[in-house]
Design an enzyme around this catalytic site. Structure first.
Site, short mmCIF file in Angstrom:
data_model
loop_
_atom_site.label_atom_id
_atom_site.label_comp_id
_atom_site.label_asym_id
_atom_site.label_seq_id
_atom_site.Cartn_x
_atom_site.Cartn_y
_atom_site.Cartn_z
N GLY A 94 -15.59 2.30 5.66
CA GLY A 94 -14.20 2.15 6.10
C GLY A 94 -13.81 3.28 7.04
O GLY A 94 -14.15 3.27 8.23
N GLY A 95 -13.13 4.28 6.51
CA GLY A 95 -12.57 5.38 7.33
C GLY A 95 -13.54 5.96 8.34
O GLY A 95 -13.19 6.16 9.51
N HIS A 146 -12.49 -8.13 -0.37
CA HIS A 146 -12.33 -6.68 -0.36
C HIS A 146 -11.26 -6.29 -1.39
O HIS A 146 -10.30 -7.02 -1.59
CB HIS A 146 -11.91 -6.22 1.05
N GLU A 167 -8.89 -4.31 -1.29
CA GLU A 167 -7.51 -4.26 -0.76
C GLU A 167 -6.91 -5.66 -0.66
O GLU A 167 -5.71 -5.85 -0.86
CB GLU A 167 -7.50 -3.54 0.60
N ASN A 222 -15.82 -1.42 8.51
CA ASN A 222 -14.58 -2.15 8.21
C ASN A 222 -13.42 -1.33 8.76
O ASN A 222 -13.05 -0.32 8.17
CB ASN A 222 -14.46 -2.33 6.69
N TRP A 223 -12.88 -1.77 9.90
CA TRP A 223 -11.83 -0.99 10.56
C TRP A 223 -10.46 -1.14 9.90
O TRP A 223 -9.53 -0.48 10.29
CB TRP A 223 -11.73 -1.39 12.03
N LYS A 224 -10.36 -2.05 8.97
CA LYS A 224 -9.06 -2.33 8.32
C LYS A 224 -8.01 -2.59 9.41
O LYS A 224 -8.35 -3.16 10.43
CB LYS A 224 -8.67 -1.18 7.40
N GLU A 272 -18.48 -1.79 -4.08
CA GLU A 272 -17.51 -0.77 -3.67
C GLU A 272 -16.66 -0.35 -4.87
O GLU A 272 -15.66 -1.02 -5.18
CB GLU A 272 -16.60 -1.34 -2.59
#
Ligand code: PEP
Length: 255
Positions: free
Chosen positions: A238-239, A99, A101, A9-11, A171
């Site tokens: 993610g990161g 998600h 976020e 997940n590159w956001k 998550e």
């Protein structure tokens, strides 16, 4: 037999040019590895979906492309949104739904997530539906009741045949982007609990087919122990998915 899945997940990171470069580096990092044993899904921002789709097709590795969000309607006057039809036309296979976020910063509710899960299936996209508890809920021992509610609401009105194809990402919010990771045992405990909720909702056949991922500060160094748990079918990353070498190492940990 569930095929492990590792999704990046590159956001809101990477332009489409950076995405093309990333795919080249990732393919290089994975060269020579048995690609059929793990499914790799890249979820870039919408602006890079096309580039990722064209650069990953016809590769040896089993790549899938996913969006990070979508609207549940097929079209309409919804400025700034994209629809499942548009994602399907770009040959997206997956879409991340709910998600934390999105829930926190964009007001997504369980009901809205349910509409998106149903819309994804209607358009033959596979939803990667996220659930997880906050730090406070974790401290209060409410992890199971939180994910129970999110999973039941998210899959409300979904048929067992469709549910079997879905992906759930557990998550814990306190672990996302914080460097804190659930222990492999805790991830296993909650994910096995989620599987038991799926058994209650849809029966054994579905719960043994549905893939449930762990997400929250997965890195090359902890991936193997997390993915080695019997109910953990891979990760939503993610990161660490932004660095091709690190992400390749995480994929290899799932092999
Ligand atoms: C995520 O955004 O889904 C996530 C798990 O992030 P990170 O790996 O950075 O914790």
């Amino acid at each position: 037999m569930r095929i492990p899945l590792v999704a990046g997940n590159w956001k809101m990171y990477k332009t489409h040019l950076e995405a093309i470069h990333f795919v080249e580096q990732l393919a290089h990092g994975l060269a020579g590895h048995d690609d059929q044993k793990v499914e790799i899904v890249l979820c870039p921002p919408h602006t890079a979906l096309r580039s990722v789709q064209t650069t990953t097709e016809d590769r040896h590795q089993t790549f899938g492309v996913g969006a990070q969000n979508m609207h549940h309607e097929t079209e309409g006057a919804f400025t700034g949104e994209v629809s499942p039809v548009m994602l399907k036309a770009l040959r997206c296979k997956y879409v991340i739904v709910g998600h934390s976020e999105r829930r926190e910063y964009f007001g997504e509710t369980d009901e809205g997530v349910n509409s998106k899960v149903k819309a994804a299936f209607e358009h033959e996209l596979v939803p990667i539906m996220c659930c997880g508890e906050t730090d406070e809920e974790h401290e209060r021992g409410e992890t199971e009741s939180k994910v129970n509610g999110q999973v039941r609401a998210g899959f409300d009105g979904v048929s067992p045949e469709k549910a079997a194809r879905a992906v759930i990402a557990y998550e814990p919010i306190w672990a996302i982007g914080t460097g804190k990771t659930a222990t492999p045992e805790d991830a296993q405990k909650t994910i096995s609990y989620i599987r038991s909720v799926i058994t209650e909702l849809f029966g054994d056949a579905v719960s043994s087919q549905i893939r449930i991922l762990y997400g929250g500060s997965v890195k090359a160094g902890n991936a193997a122990s997390l993915f080695g748990q019997p109910d953990v079918d891979g990760g939503l990353v993610g990161g660490a998915s932004l660095d091709a070498a690190e992400f390749a190492a995480i994929v290899k940990a799932a092999l």
